[in-house]
Design an enzyme around this catalytic site. Structure first.
Site, PDB file in Angstrom:
ATOM      1  N   CYS A 263       8.927  34.551   6.876  1.00 61.64           N
ATOM      2  CA  CYS A 263       8.513  34.264   8.253  1.00 61.64           C
ATOM      3  C   CYS A 263       9.622  34.379   9.289  1.00 61.64           C
ATOM      4  O   CYS A 263       9.491  35.141  10.248  1.00 61.64           O
ATOM      5  CB  CYS A 263       7.907  32.867   8.326  1.00 61.64           C
ATOM      6  N   LYS A 266      11.167  37.890  10.105  1.00 63.11           N
ATOM      7  CA  LYS A 266      10.091  38.751  10.623  1.00 63.11           C
ATOM      8  C   LYS A 266       9.647  38.297  12.021  1.00 63.11           C
ATOM      9  O   LYS A 266       9.508  39.114  12.932  1.00 63.11           O
ATOM     10  CB  LYS A 266       8.913  38.671   9.640  1.00 63.11           C
ATOM     11  N   ARG A 330      11.910  37.314  -0.566  1.00 63.64           N
ATOM     12  CA  ARG A 330      11.872  38.090   0.674  1.00 63.64           C
ATOM     13  C   ARG A 330      12.992  37.633   1.626  1.00 63.64           C
ATOM     14  O   ARG A 330      13.107  36.452   1.923  1.00 63.64           O
ATOM     15  CB  ARG A 330      10.504  37.959   1.344  1.00 63.64           C
TER      16      ARG A 330
HETATM   17  C1  UDX Z   1       8.816  28.723   7.826  1.00 60.65           C
HETATM   18  C2  UDX Z   1       8.316  27.673   8.821  1.00 60.65           C
HETATM   19  O1  UDX Z   1       9.009  26.426   8.591  1.00 60.65           O
HETATM   20  C3  UDX Z   1       6.814  27.506   8.733  1.00 60.65           C
HETATM   21  O2  UDX Z   1       6.359  26.584   9.710  1.00 60.65           O
HETATM   22  C4  UDX Z   1       6.161  28.887   8.945  1.00 60.65           C
HETATM   23  O3  UDX Z   1       4.765  28.796   8.823  1.00 60.65           O
HETATM   24  C5  UDX Z   1       6.711  29.889   7.951  1.00 60.65           C
HETATM   25  O4  UDX Z   1       8.145  29.943   8.057  1.00 60.65           O
HETATM   26  P1  UDX Z   1       9.339  28.846   5.211  1.00 60.65           P
HETATM   27  O5  UDX Z   1       9.690  30.278   5.436  1.00 60.65           O
HETATM   28  O6  UDX Z   1       8.491  28.498   4.031  1.00 60.65           O
HETATM   29  O7  UDX Z   1       8.575  28.257   6.502  1.00 60.65           O
HETATM   30  O8  UDX Z   1      10.709  28.065   5.015  1.00 60.65           O
HETATM   31  P2  UDX Z   1      11.563  26.920   5.719  1.00 60.65           P
HETATM   32  O9  UDX Z   1      11.573  25.723   4.847  1.00 60.65           O
HETATM   33  O10 UDX Z   1      11.182  26.704   7.126  1.00 60.65           O
HETATM   34  O11 UDX Z   1      13.043  27.581   5.621  1.00 60.65           O
HETATM   35  C6  UDX Z   1      13.291  28.889   6.123  1.00 60.65           C
HETATM   36  C7  UDX Z   1      14.730  29.291   5.893  1.00 60.65           C
HETATM   37  O12 UDX Z   1      15.607  28.552   6.725  1.00 60.65           O
HETATM   38  C8  UDX Z   1      15.248  29.089   4.467  1.00 60.65           C
HETATM   39  O13 UDX Z   1      16.011  30.213   4.085  1.00 60.65           O
HETATM   40  C9  UDX Z   1      16.109  27.856   4.562  1.00 60.65           C
HETATM   41  O14 UDX Z   1      17.136  27.841   3.597  1.00 60.65           O
HETATM   42  C10 UDX Z   1      16.669  27.990   5.961  1.00 60.65           C
HETATM   43  N1  UDX Z   1      17.064  26.720   6.588  1.00 60.65           N
HETATM   44  C11 UDX Z   1      16.122  25.787   6.915  1.00 60.65           C
HETATM   45  C12 UDX Z   1      18.412  26.485   6.889  1.00 60.65           C
HETATM   46  O15 UDX Z   1      19.283  27.327   6.614  1.00 60.65           O
HETATM   47  N2  UDX Z   1      18.743  25.315   7.512  1.00 60.65           N
HETATM   48  C13 UDX Z   1      17.831  24.376   7.850  1.00 60.65           C
HETATM   49  O16 UDX Z   1      18.220  23.343   8.417  1.00 60.65           O
HETATM   50  C14 UDX Z   1      16.487  24.616   7.530  1.00 60.65           C
END
Ligand code: UDX
Length: 438
Positions: A263, A266, A330
């Site tokens: 997400c 993208k 991904r």
């Molecule tokens: C995200 C959104 O949170 C969600 O609302 C949307 O619908 C889809 O995209 P997701 O991709 O499942 O969800 O993962 P998320 O837990 O949000 O983490 C995304 C990325 O950010 C990960 O690679 C994570 O490691 C990174 N991240 C997250 C950080 O590096 N630091 C943070 O503080 C939080």
């Protein structure tokens, strides 16, 4: 075209789901759990057959249990007519992956719109993430049919929980179609999230802006971490101090080696391009993307600082998935990192508790170990890439004994530096002082 869907009075609403991927399956399973009769349609026959046999191929906590305990209210089919007969509300949960230009590929959404053409009795409820303005275009093509924008905000690894306890439910409808929005709102009402009723394009923007903002927070805290390293501050303390301000809040302030997944990368790129295509230069998002790319590579510099040129050195990667609790590779930071390490001439060995199968094909040059300890054997340095809980449980004293050089670059600030030092490691994280063996 089929006839009008039959709704039996007194029944929970019949629901149609288009696309039985990750969002579609979670949506179908959760609505079935809420008592609705759900028919989900996918174009892939083998997937439909497997789901009808009760097999679930996606790694998502709680999903398999919900699909199995609600099997009598769930049906999977490849037949669009079956779906149209069953339900008036059709939740569209198809993929909108990026094209080569970074725009969203809407071909799967378009295919659904084509199949619906001419039916005034159905309402498309768009869960898929689409560029702002897409709903307006579709509504112009489907006069008479209903259209509701209701973006999904599910996180991988906690999608069922997120569905059942939403922070908010965003519902966008065209003027005069409020009844369609009411029908969707009624379905989500038992879940208790705040309802945001708005127009279609604003609803689409809520999704894109939310993800772009969260990604911006991550790039921001990553840059703060990099500055902390320069000035000798500890980013964990800085983030804690910042997060206690109500206006800032504590979440999404974890620095690391960049964000990945299906997400954020993208959606940030899609919003940047959407703005560009409409004539607006979204400067901030360029920086968010660039910082994220550089952050994945900083680890290489850190390794060199500790052990010199990487040619011929053996580097172990602990974790490959873009985050824990998923096998999703991904846009995982491990992809860029392992390619950079290989380009420096390093020998790369990796272990991930869940994502090995998914990773093997994507990382043909990387040696795959059967355990974390095996990956560390003979390594000149290790990088913690994904914060899997089992890495906290590892016998780090034993690990120090099998490594060529006990060095751990903690890409997620996940392990306790003092514990690692006591085990004989040099620990170096993100935005914090390094800790050497006692
Ligand atoms: C995200 C959104 O949170 C969600 O609302 C949307 O619908 C889809 O995209 P997701 O991709 O499942 O969800 O993962 P998320 O837990 O949000 O983490 C995304 C990325 O950010 C990960 O690679 C994570 O490691 C990174 N991240 C997250 C950080 O590096 N630091 C943070 O503080 C939080």
């Amino acid at each position: 075209m089929t006839g009008k869907p039959v709704e039996k009075p007194g029944d929970a609403a019949p629901i149609g789901v288009v696309g039985a991927g990750w969002v579609g399956l979670v949506t179908a399973a959760c609505f079935a759990e809420l008592g609705h009769s759900v028919v989900a349609r996918d174009v892939v026959q083998e997937k439909v057959d497997a789901l009808n046999r009760g097999e679930v191929t996606i790694h998502e906590p709680g999903l398999a249990e919900l699909l199995s305990s609600n099997a009598d209210r769930l049906e999977f089919t490849t037949d669009m007519d079956r779906l149209l007969d069953h339900a008036r509300l059709l939740f569209v949960c198809v993929d909108t992956p990026p094209t080569h230009s970074g725009d969203a590929d809407l071909s799967r959404v378009r295919a659904v719109v084509d199949e619906l053409a001419g039916s005034p009795d159905h309402v498309l409820v768009m869960k898929s993430t689409v560029p702002a303005g897409t709903g307006e275009t579709i509504m112009a093509e489907l006069p008479g049919s209903g259209y509701v924008s209701c973006p999904e905000f599910l996180k991988e690894g906690s999608a069922v929980e997120d569905f059942m306890h939403p922070d908010r439910v965003v519902i966008g409808v065209a003027p005069g179609r409020e009844a369609d929005g009411d029908a969707v709102a009624e379905l989500y009402a038992p879940l208790g999230g705040e309802m945001v009723r708005t127009d279609v394009t604003s609803a689409e923007m809520v999704k894109l802006a939310s993800n772009a903002y969260l990604a911006t927070r991550i790039s921001f805290i990553n840059e703060i971490a990099n500055v902390c390293e320069e000035v000798g501050a500890d980013v964990s303390e800085v983030a804690r101090g910042m997060g206690l301000d109500d206006r800032i809040g504590p979440q999404f302030l974890r620095p690391g080696i960049g964000f990945g997944g299906s997400c954020f990368p993208k959606d940030v790129s899609a919003l940047k391009l959407l703005a560009g295509n409409s004539g607006y230069h979204f400067q901030l998002l360029n920086a968010v993307i660039e910082v994220n790319e550089l952050q994945k590579r900083r680890v290489v510099g850190k390794l060199v600082e500790h052990i010199g040129p990487l040619a011929g050195k053996r580097i172990a990667l602990l974790g490959l998935a873009f985050k824990p609790d998923t096998d999703d590779m991904r846009e995982a930071s491990s992809l860029v990192l392992s390619a950079r390490l290989a380009a420096e001439g390093a020998e790369v060995v990796a272990f991930d508790p869940v994502a090995m199968d998914a990773a093997r094909e994507l990382l043909p040059g990387v040696e795959m170990a059967r355990s974390a300890l095996e990956a560390l054997e003979g390594a000149d340095g290790a990088v913690l890439v994904t914060e899997w809980p089992e890495f906290r449980e590892l016998d780090w004293t034993g690990a120090a004994g099998v490594m060529n050089r006990p060095l751990l670059i903690d890409g997620r600030n996940y392990l306790d530096p003092d514990e690692l030092a006591a085990a004989g490691f040099t620990w170096d994280g993100v935005g914090r002082a390094e800790v050497r063996p006692d």
